[in-house]
Design a protein around this motif. Structure first.
Motif, PDB file in Angstrom:
ATOM      1  N   PRO A 314       0.824  -1.210   0.000  1.00 20.80           N
ATOM      2  CA  PRO A 314       0.000   0.000   0.000  1.00 20.80           C
ATOM      3  C   PRO A 314       0.856   1.257   0.000  1.00 20.80           C
ATOM      4  O   PRO A 314       1.879   1.332   0.684  1.00 20.80           O
ATOM      5  CB  PRO A 314      -0.818  -0.119   1.284  1.00 20.80           C
ATOM      6  N   GLU A 315       0.445   2.231  -0.792  1.00 21.54           N
ATOM      7  CA  GLU A 315       1.130   3.510  -0.897  1.00 21.54           C
ATOM      8  C   GLU A 315       0.200   4.629  -0.443  1.00 21.54           C
ATOM      9  O   GLU A 315      -0.923   4.742  -0.936  1.00 21.54           O
ATOM     10  CB  GLU A 315       1.548   3.780  -2.353  1.00 21.54           C
ATOM     11  N   LEU A 316       0.682   5.444   0.487  1.00 18.58           N
ATOM     12  CA  LEU A 316      -0.071   6.600   0.972  1.00 18.58           C
ATOM     13  C   LEU A 316       0.738   7.845   0.656  1.00 18.58           C
ATOM     14  O   LEU A 316       1.794   8.087   1.251  1.00 18.58           O
ATOM     15  CB  LEU A 316      -0.324   6.482   2.474  1.00 18.58           C
ATOM     16  N   LEU A 317       0.251   8.629  -0.298  1.00 15.23           N
ATOM     17  CA  LEU A 317       1.006   9.769  -0.797  1.00 15.23           C
ATOM     18  C   LEU A 317       0.381  11.081  -0.349  1.00 15.23           C
ATOM     19  O   LEU A 317      -0.843  11.250  -0.395  1.00 15.23           O
ATOM     20  CB  LEU A 317       1.055   9.719  -2.328  1.00 15.23           C
ATOM     21  N   ALA A 318       1.249  12.002   0.079  1.00 13.34           N
ATOM     22  CA  ALA A 318       0.853  13.385   0.374  1.00 13.34           C
ATOM     23  C   ALA A 318      -0.274  13.453   1.399  1.00 13.34           C
ATOM     24  O   ALA A 318      -0.104  13.010   2.540  1.00 13.34           O
ATOM     25  CB  ALA A 318       0.500  14.114  -0.927  1.00 13.34           C
TER      26      ALA A 318
END
Length: 376
Positions: A314-318
């Motif tokens: 999982p990627e959580l950006l900004a």
């Protein structure tokens, strides 16, 4: 043979020093000249022409302010190349400097072959630079397996020679921890720059600290180049959380789950098989995510997902990298039998297989020497 290398950052100094040692093993009579750092100097036995600290500038404003200095240094390195008369020039990453001062000069003025080690990430941005690489570079050496087809299809002969993260892992320890051997530890890897600490560590702490009540141990992996004082402002109410320096690989090997700020650390964590949530919070928040989603040429920002070409972690950006969303995401990965955790562990095993288990520096040295022998 006479080898001229150009590195402009600490990571380039590290990777180039390993390459120098491997080249000497292939070519015992080799001589070296370089722009780089202390590790390259130790490997080559000669000092750098210019130390990378002189050109380690961050951000467009800083570069513009010091453009005169950079030009002077570029001319100095060119003069050293001319005096040294190398058989090959090896730029190491550090694209802006190498594109401006090294590639055209090596080919047009010295008529010297150029082998680019650690290619710039044109698949993410500034794709038009491929024209410069095609014009001036004889061979690209890639440390990411998916890059070979990208560059070769666009006219630059490219070889995948393994990844320095694999080299470092093999040097540390060759065995992996099983699921049952992992500790009840949540590992925070909040980046290697002060700005990354500022943006990411508070959210990581807020997301994970509540788990201490149920027996989880929270540990921060201290980054090389930073000190405990750099972390102190964020730990005033978390003084019991340790910062451990110098053993990030050991921590990754033992941790049950890691929160990792995007960068090389995501690949390192993946190679150790530790399930992770990738976070990257930055200035601009929502607009930063908009820029990535609409102007970058890749669907993912973590190396694990880019290499596997799917959202394996999982990627959580900004603006999404906030404590509440981090906590929700990690909760799905905490139970040992959760489907999300099992799927990620399987994906990380695939990553390890793709990256291989052979040191990259000797492969790079063999590729360079083979190319030079073919020319002669």
């Amino acid at each position: 043979m006479r080898y001229f290398l150009v590195a402009g950052e600490a990571s380039g100094d590290l990777h180039a020093s390993a390459l120098i040692r491997a080249l000497r093993a292939e070519d015992p009579e080799a001589s070296f000249a370089f722009m780089g750092g202390d590790k390259m100097a130790e490997a080559a036995g000669v000092p750098p022409i210019v130390h990378y600290r002189e050109v380690a500038l961050m951000g467009i404003i800083s570069v513009l302010k010091h453009l005169g200095k950079l030009t002077r240094i570029g001319r100095q390195v060119q003069a050293a190349m001319r005096t040294f008369s190398p058989d090959v020039v090896i730029p190491v990453d550090f694209a802006d400097f190498n594109f401006r001062f090294i590639l055209p000069y090596a080919r047009e003025e010295l008529h010297t072959p150029v082998i680019y080690y650690i290619l710039p990430k044109l698949w993410a941005w500034r794709a038009g630079r491929i024209r410069t690489l095609r014009r001036y570079v004889d061979l690209g050496l890639s440390i990411l397996p998916f890059e070979t087809s990208y560059f070769t299809d666009r006219g630059l002969p490219t070889l995948y020679i393994g990844n320095p993260c694999v080299d470092a892992q093999l040097t540390y320890r060759s065995t992996h921890t099983t699921e049952t051997e992992r500790e009840q530890m949540l590992l925070l890897v909040p980046g290697s720059r002060k700005s990354e600490l500022r943006d990411n560590l508070p959210e990581m702490l807020e997301a994970t600290v509540p788990y201490t009540a149920s027996g989880w141990r929270i540990v921060i992996a201290g980054a090389p180049g930073l000190t405990a004082e750099d972390y102190a402002p964020y730990l005033t109410t978390h003084s019991d959380i340790p910062i451990l320096f110098g053993d990030t690989y050991g921590l990754m090997q033992r941790a049950h789950l890691a929160l990792v700020t995007s960068g090389t650390a995501t690949l390192e964590a993946g190679l150790w098989g530790v399930p992770m949530v990738v976070c990257y919070r930055m200035g601009g928040r929502r607009i930063a995510r908009y820029v990535f989603e609409h102007f970058f040429r890749v669907p993912y920002f973590s190396l694990v997902n880019l290499i596997l070409d799917r959202p394996a972690v999982p990627e959580l950006l900004a603006d999404r990298a906030r404590a509440t969303e981090i906590r929700t995401t990690l909760e799905a990965l905490l139970p040992k039998e959760s489907p999300q955790r099992r799927q990620q562990i399987q994906a990380l095993a695939e990553l390890q297989q793709q990256m291989g288990n052979e040191p990259s520096a000797p492969r790079a040295a063999r590729a360079i020497c083979d190319h030079l022998r073919q020319r002669h």
